[in-house]
Scaffold this motif. Sequence first.
Motif, PDB file in Angstrom:
ATOM      1  N   GLN A 162       0.739   4.413  -2.961  1.00  0.00           N
ATOM      2  CA  GLN A 162       0.368   5.777  -2.604  1.00  0.00           C
ATOM      3  C   GLN A 162       1.024   6.819  -3.504  1.00  0.00           C
ATOM      4  O   GLN A 162       0.588   7.969  -3.553  1.00  0.00           O
ATOM      5  CB  GLN A 162       0.734   6.054  -1.143  1.00  0.00           C
TER       6      GLN A 162
ATOM      7  N   ASN B 261       0.825  -1.217   0.000  1.00  0.00           N
ATOM      8  CA  ASN B 261       0.000   0.000   0.000  1.00  0.00           C
ATOM      9  C   ASN B 261       0.852   1.256   0.000  1.00  0.00           C
ATOM     10  O   ASN B 261       0.476   2.277  -0.598  1.00  0.00           O
ATOM     11  CB  ASN B 261      -0.925  -0.001   1.223  1.00  0.00           C
ATOM     12  N   LYS B 262       1.997   1.187   0.639  1.00  0.00           N
ATOM     13  CA  LYS B 262       2.893   2.342   0.671  1.00  0.00           C
ATOM     14  C   LYS B 262       3.407   2.664  -0.730  1.00  0.00           C
ATOM     15  O   LYS B 262       3.520   3.829  -1.117  1.00  0.00           O
ATOM     16  CB  LYS B 262       4.069   2.050   1.608  1.00  0.00           C
TER      17      LYS B 262
END
Length: 284
Positions: free
Chosen positions: A250, A246-247
């Motif tokens: 982003q 998820n990082k």
Amino acid sequence: MLKRICIILICFIALLANPLQAKDIIFYGGDKNSYNHQILHHALSYQQHTNYLVKTYTGYAPKQRAYLNLSNQEEIDVVFGGATIEREQLNHAIRIPLLKGLNGWRIPLVNKKNGNIFKNLSSTEEFKQLLAGQFHLWSDVVVLQSNNIRVHKATNVKGMYQMLHKGRFDYFPRSILEVWSDMERHKQLDIMVEQHTLIHYPSAYYFYVNYQDVRLIKDITSGLESAIKDGSFDKLFNQHYGEQINKVKQTLRKTYQLTNPHLPPKTPLSRKELWLDLNMHPTT
């Protein structure tokens, strides 16, 4: 009623006569808290005929020795490791990429003074003019060089961060599994996680089993396939790696796609459900 009681007694006696077989599996590739250990335990939990108990190998053996021990049926039953032609010749590779190719997605560490060094690149050819840093014994050196990328080969892993800090090379490509923890450990240095780029080459990590251990090969394979089918494979994978994934998502990043000469020809690249795709903006 009497007939039903007799059937129950017969089943009970059969269970006593044929108890669930117990078998210890010695695993080289992580302790009980690691994803590697847990996914192996989970895969074997599907089997009804054997009560497998996965135990961590506690001896000392360099990685290559572990593959030889496995091949010789000495001490080790399963090894977790990267896919290479040589390893597949030595032992049976269960060709389900346990990390879904995650280790082949790289983000550069760069010197803060060159924080935008990738931002204005317009092609793969421009990217290849930059100088990458790598430890001289890592397989990444061959991957990068086979793609005509210039590589500064260092002989000390810890010293590479100091070298990047001093500007000895342009970038240090690190797996998304390690790039932020790397940065945290070296935050006193003048380096940073680059914000615009992903570097990708296909990479697979498998369980390896001795060729003669046919039952274990079958049980791990069927267990992993069952876990993929019922969604529990992805659930466990995301529990361990979802935060890093998820990082990455982003930030919109360009992807530089490389080939991997180490990758065996039987790697199941056509099974799209087995692989993670982080490619947001491919380059040419």
